[in-house]
Design an enzyme around this catalytic site. Structure first.
Site, PDB file in Angstrom:
ATOM      1  N   LYS A   1     -14.271 106.312  13.028  1.00 57.70           N
ATOM      2  CA  LYS A   1     -12.984 105.830  13.455  1.00 57.70           C
ATOM      3  C   LYS A   1     -13.126 104.289  13.256  1.00 57.70           C
ATOM      4  O   LYS A   1     -14.147 103.891  13.616  1.00 57.70           O
ATOM      5  CB  LYS A   1     -12.455 106.351  14.759  1.00 57.70           C
ATOM      6  CG  LYS A   1     -11.040 106.132  14.929  1.00 57.70           C
ATOM      7  CD  LYS A   1     -10.439 107.467  14.568  1.00 57.70           C
ATOM      8  CE  LYS A   1      -9.043 107.324  14.690  1.00 57.70           C
ATOM      9  NZ  LYS A   1      -8.236 108.845  14.602  1.00 57.70           N
TER      10      LYS A   1
ATOM     11  N   ASP B   1      -3.961 106.648  10.730  1.00 54.77           N
ATOM     12  CA  ASP B   1      -3.904 106.922  12.266  1.00 54.77           C
ATOM     13  C   ASP B   1      -2.507 106.126  12.723  1.00 54.77           C
ATOM     14  O   ASP B   1      -1.759 105.784  11.964  1.00 54.77           O
ATOM     15  CB  ASP B   1      -5.194 106.548  13.032  1.00 54.77           C
ATOM     16  CG  ASP B   1      -5.179 107.295  14.592  1.00 54.77           C
ATOM     17  OD1 ASP B   1      -5.424 108.221  14.501  1.00 54.77           O
ATOM     18  OD2 ASP B   1      -4.720 106.599  15.539  1.00 54.77           O
TER      19      ASP B   1
END
Ligand code: NDP
Ligand code: 2IT
Length: 467
Positions: free
Chosen positions: A147, A187
């Site tokens: 991430k 995201d």
């Protein structure tokens, strides 16, 4: 049995291992996690949720204990942090911090989104990267967990400012990623616009056109259904949970939070399956439409959010029969099913009690860790259907994985084919949850998802030896 890090009793205790039985003790383990990762509370929360379910499982499996798998699993392969300088429209030089957490690459290239939001810290991205390891493993596709993102706030910025930021961010990130190394995506705060700017800059710097980012535009390497996949997948997962108890979504009243990518396509699929959607939300509050948010109203929400980038309360200008409740969350609205699809810790113990009291029978997490630990406990005690994010929202990254496949094959599947594959992946995730989470007359999906995601990664790590 000997465990290599247990030479001294002191080390044994700090390791979280009970020295008489060589079993891991949750509270000692968590004490060490907290001491080694100070201040990273969201990361502690995500690790605890996994550890609570994994520890009883691995305490019966000496091979994992001996190889110290759990302690290796919570330490990222690497964490990159870098300066991102860029110029705003007034010519001022701005500085943000960029990150990429390459958490675990045991079963494939690192894979996971980028978040641009002022609240982003290393701890946030470690929580998200950690979750991603298990989620990606559950998809059945070969993807490791990662991430990244930045504390950059895209709100109120011009397209030109967002472009300059994205180009500067990618000018550093590009040397750390690659189609077989690490493949980022979107995201919170990173959608089609941002992915396109970043992909354009990568292509220019690396002088190659490869599937190094997913969520690309359909005309330049994107996959059909990727945009919809997280929301559609979440509803498919809810459908599986309901089908397992002989029910369906038709006529069910649904409460949804968020109005971004995940929430929009959750609402779209809920409507297709006959549910009545009563709410959506954004940072300023929630929208309650007692007549239901239908397709036309959803199209208006999409226009407000994706094109005009405007607050959700503008909905009332067109649909004055709805209400907008400022600075509040929608969990008090009576419903059969709830779909938290905005952000972490947006549904707490109090909200959970209210939902259960109002007769809610299903909670399906479109967001990552939207329910607080107390909330999860309330749902567990009430024995309602609770689909944790790492299972329920895995459809997005699953179709990202299939975007990588299509890029490698240099072709594009049609939407029906991708949607079929998405449905079959969500069914398979549900099956895995049943395999590890079935209890007497109830399914503990949290346990099922955590153990189901863990096994493949842990076994790969075992096979590699000490790395
Ligand atoms: P978007 O940026 O498209 O939308 C986020 C939505 O949540 C917006 O409506 C936003 O409000 C709201 N929101 C964000 N932060 C807060 C906050 N602190 N308080 C209240 N509302 C907030 O992001 P996504 O839809 O992509 O992501 C939503 C969630 O789903 C995240 O948890 C993400 O990690 C998760 N997820 C996303 C996937 C994807 O494919 N995109 C895949 C799997 C999970 P506003 O409109 O005011 O900004
Ligand atoms: O949390 C997530 O799974 C995502 N934001 C999607 C990641 C991806 O690589 O598609």
């Amino acid at each position: 049995m000997s465990v290599n890090t247990l030479a001294k009793p002191e080390v044994q205790r700090s390791n979280g291992l009970d020295k008489t039985h060589n079993k891991i003790d949750l509270s000692a383990f968590m004490k060490k996690v907290i001491a080694r990762n100070p201040g990273q509370t969201e990361f502690h929360q995500a690790v605890r949720e996994v550890a609570e379910k994994i520890i009883p499982y691995i305490n019966e499996k000496p091979k994992y204990i001996k190889a110290n798998i759990l302690e290796r699993l919570i330490e990222p392969d690497r964490v990159l942090s870098f300066r991102v300088s860029w110029q705003d429209d007034q010519g001022n030089v701005q500085v943000n911090r960029g990150y990429r957490v390459q958490f675990n690459g045991a079963i494939g290239p690192y894979k996971g989104g980028l978040r641009f939001d002022p609240t982003v810290t290393e701890g946030t991205l470690k929580f998200l990267g950690f979750e991603q390891i298990f989620k990606n493993s559950l998809t059945t596709l070969p993807m490791g967990g990662g991430k990244g993102g930045s504390d950059f706030n895209p709100k109120g910025k011009s397209d030109a400012e967002v472009m300059r930021f994205c180009q500067s961010f990618m000018t550093e990130l590009y040397r750390h990623i690659g189609k077989d190394t690490d493949v980022p995506a979107g995201d919170i705060g990173v959608g089609a616009r941002e992915v396109s700017y970043m992909f354009g800059q990568y292509r220019r710097l690396a002088n190659e056109f490869t599937g190094v980012l997913t969520g690309k535009g359909l005309g330049f390497g994107g996959s059909f259904i990727r945009k919809e996949a997280t929301g559609f997948g979440s509803v498919y997962f809810a459908k599986e949970m309901l089908a397992h108890t002989g029910q369906d979504l038709n006529g069910k009243k649904a409460v949804v939070s968020g109005s971004g990518n995940v929430a929009q396509h959750t609402v779209e699929k809920l409507l297709q399956l006959g549910a009545v959607v009563l709410t959506m939300s954004d940072r300023s509050g929630y929208l309650y439409d007692p007549e239901g948010i239908d397709e036309e109203k959803l199209a208006h929400v999409m226009e407000l959010k994706n094109e005009l980038r405007a607050p959700l309360n503008n909905y009332l200008k067109r649909y004055p029969n709805a209400e907008f409740v400022e600075n509040a969350r929608p969990w008090g609205v009576k419903c059969d099913a709830a779909f938290p699809s905005a952000t972490q810790n947006e549904l707490d113990g109090e909200d959970a009690r209210q939902l259960v009291k109002n007769g809610c029978k299903l909670v399906c997490e479109g967001a990552n860790m939207p329910t607080t630990p107390e909330g999860v406990e309330v749902f567990g005690q009430a024995k309602i259907l609770f689909g944790p994010g790492k299972a329920a929202n895995a459809g997005g990254v699953a179709i990202s994985g299939l975007e990588m496949t299509q890029n490698s094959m240099r072709l594009q599947w049609d939407p029906e084919e991708v949607d079929q594959k998405l449905q079959s992946i969500m069914r398979s995730i549900h099956k895995t949850c049943l395999m590890y989470g079935q209890e007497d007359g109830w399914v503990d999906y949290v346990k099922g998802a955590n153990i189901g995601g863990f096994v493949k990664v842990a076994d790969a790590m075992l096979a590699y030896g000490v790395i």
